[in-house]
Scaffold this motif. Structure first.
Motif, PDB file in Angstrom:
ATOM      1  N   ARG A 177       0.834  -1.213   0.000  1.00  0.00           N
ATOM      2  CA  ARG A 177       0.000   0.000   0.000  1.00  0.00           C
ATOM      3  C   ARG A 177       0.863   1.255   0.000  1.00  0.00           C
ATOM      4  NH1 ARG A 177      -4.228  -0.155   4.698  1.00  0.00           N
ATOM      5  NH2 ARG A 177      -4.850   1.774   3.609  1.00  0.00           N
TER       6      ARG A 177
ATOM      7  N   ASN B 107       2.207   2.032  -3.347  1.00  0.00           N
ATOM      8  CA  ASN B 107       1.160   2.550  -4.231  1.00  0.00           C
ATOM      9  C   ASN B 107       0.542   3.836  -3.698  1.00  0.00           C
ATOM     10  OD1 ASN B 107       1.253   0.411  -6.209  1.00  0.00           O
ATOM     11  ND2 ASN B 107       0.280  -0.932  -4.678  1.00  0.00           N
TER      12      ASN B 107
ATOM     13  N   LEU C 125      -0.855   4.477  -0.929  1.00  0.00           N
ATOM     14  CA  LEU C 125      -2.133   4.280  -0.246  1.00  0.00           C
ATOM     15  C   LEU C 125      -1.960   4.227   1.274  1.00  0.00           C
ATOM     16  CD1 LEU C 125      -3.722   1.563  -2.582  1.00  0.00           C
ATOM     17  CD2 LEU C 125      -4.159   4.045  -2.582  1.00  0.00           C
ATOM     18  N   ALA C 126      -0.737   4.377   1.748  1.00  0.00           N
ATOM     19  CA  ALA C 126      -0.470   4.355   3.188  1.00  0.00           C
ATOM     20  C   ALA C 126       0.600   5.382   3.519  1.00  0.00           C
ATOM     21  CB  ALA C 126      -0.019   2.973   3.630  1.00  0.00           C
TER      22      ALA C 126
END
Length: 436
Positions: free
Chosen positions: A390, A393, A395-396
């Motif tokens: 994540r 990408n 996303l975190a």
């Protein structure tokens, strides 16, 4: 001022060059035990006590040997004085003035009611007790050493985890500094993680100091130079023991425990003391022989200025009549001492069984903890993999990545500690069973 600085730098460099260089020595637990047996002052002291008890046996056996007494004397004899019974009509009587005496007598006790053999047997028991004291101390030293050794292993692993956490926190601080310069982070975020960094560095310093203290204790007991740094055997976790039955350890304790063996010897010693007390009621018989040479012969009047030599041989019997009513109390006291030793032996057996059972339960529990930590590491690794994907990408957050990484590192640490704990509980079980 510049010359003074140069002088300080030179002195500092000289002190560093004169400091003793550290020597690193990788050591297995078995090698550590061998060094302790050879160099430990405590073990050496008990070894001397064992030799002292062995010498006491030889001294006790001297009572079985014959005793030989020799006496030689020379004297000046004054003139004699003769008188009636009412001390009248006194007159001097010439005496030979040179007197001499030579005597030799040998005796051998052939029966003493078993007192001599009982005292020799007690001396032998004392020697065996000294041997068991040495063995007990040897196992105490070994358990102390292995405890420090495994604790140092734990701290070294913990220090490695803290170093990785410190490295990650520093990268995080750098990342947040970069974001602050772009207006994407606040100053208090930097402050919070800098405080966390300082806390981690302080904890690492405390752990490293703990390692130094444990290392110093180990090299002191092992008789190694103080500059020696012991490196633990990191391969021992690949040779973890298997779980065995409790009954096997209970049987081992009955056969091997120095404490239980000492109690058995104490019972025998009390029984021999009973025999010695009973022997006082029995007569002692001895053979004796001697030769005497006296001169002059003063039992004649006038004295005969000659030497008188005679020899003799015979059997002597000695019996203390008072012992018939005095020794009863001693016999009862010795009998009570034996009964107390027997009860103490039963109590000690119960205590040893309880201690072995407790140690075995902890040993069994250590395997359960290790299985749990293996599962925790598996879950932490899965979580780290998910968060890492994540993060890659976008996303975190990096903080999520840091938390996941720290959880994985902590799980790895806890698994290693659990494996070390299996070894520690194994050695504790061996110590309790008396076979370390």
């Amino acid at each position: 001022m510049r010359k003074l600085k140069v002088l300080f730098v030179f002195i500092g460099a000289l002190s560093i060059s004169l400091a003793p260089a550290q020597t690193f020595q990788k050591m297995t637990i078995e090698e550590m035990f061998e060094l302790a047996d050879a160099n430990s002052r405590s073990i050496r002291m008990f070894r001397l006590a064992e030799e002292e008890a062995g010498q006491a046996v030889k001294v006790a056996r001297n009572a079985q040997l014959p005793s030989i007494d020799v006496s030689v004397s020379a004297s000046y004899l004054g003139d004699a004085w003769l008188a009636d019974r009412d001390f009248t009509n006194g007159e001097n009587a010439a005496m030979p003035h040179f007197g001499n005496n030579f005597a030799i007598e040998a005796s051998q006790v052939i029966y003493a009611g078993g007192a001599i053999t009982s005292r020799i047997a007690i001396a032998k028991l004392q020697q065996q007790l000294a041997e068991l004291d040495k063995e007990k101390n040897r196992q105490d030293i070994r358990f102390l050493l292995v405890g420090n050794y495994l604790e140092m292993y734990k701290l070294q692993n913990q220090a490695e985890v803290y170093r990785k956490n410190i490295e990650q926190t520093r990268k995080l601080v750098e990342d947040i500094n970069a974001k602050q310069s772009q207006g994407l982070a606040l100053k208090n975020d930097i402050t919070r993680y800098e405080l966390q960094l300082k806390s981690l560095e302080l904890a690492l310093t405390q752990i490293e100091n703990g390692i130094l203290i444990l290392n110093n204790q180990l090299v002191t007991v092992l008789g190694l130079p103080q500059e020696t740094v012991i490196n633990v055997d990191t391969t021992l976790l690949g040779r973890l023991p298997k779980l065995s039955e409790e009954a096997l350890w209970q049987e081992t304790a009955v056969l091997s425990s120095p404490v239980l063996q000492q109690m058995k010897l104490n019972i025998k010693q009390s029984e021999y003391n009973e025999r010695i007390a009973k022997a006082e009621r029995l007569p002692s018989i001895a053979l004796f022989a001697g030769d005497k040479l006296d001169g002059p012969i003063t039992i004649e009047v006038p004295p005969i200025n000659k030497n008188l030599n005679y020899w003799y041989i015979g059997v002597g019997v000695k019996f203390d009549i008072a012992s018939t009513f005095k020794s009863g109390k001693k016999i009862r006291l010795a009998r009570l001492s034996t009964q107390r030793a027997q009860e103490n032996d039963l109590l000690l057996q119960e205590n040893v069984r309880t201690e072995v059972k407790e140690a075995y339960i902890r040993f069994h529990e250590a395997f359960t903890i290790c299985d749990t930590q293996e599962k925790s590491l598996e879950l932490a690794a899965q979580n780290y993999s998910v968060v890492n994907n994540r993060y890659l990408n976008d996303l975190a957050l990096i903080t999520d990545m840091l938390d996941a990484s720290n959880s994985k590192l902590n799980a790895e640490l806890q698994l290693v500690n659990a494996q070390i704990n299996i070894l520690f509980n194994l050695y504790k079980l061996k110590k309790t069973a008396g076979c370390l």
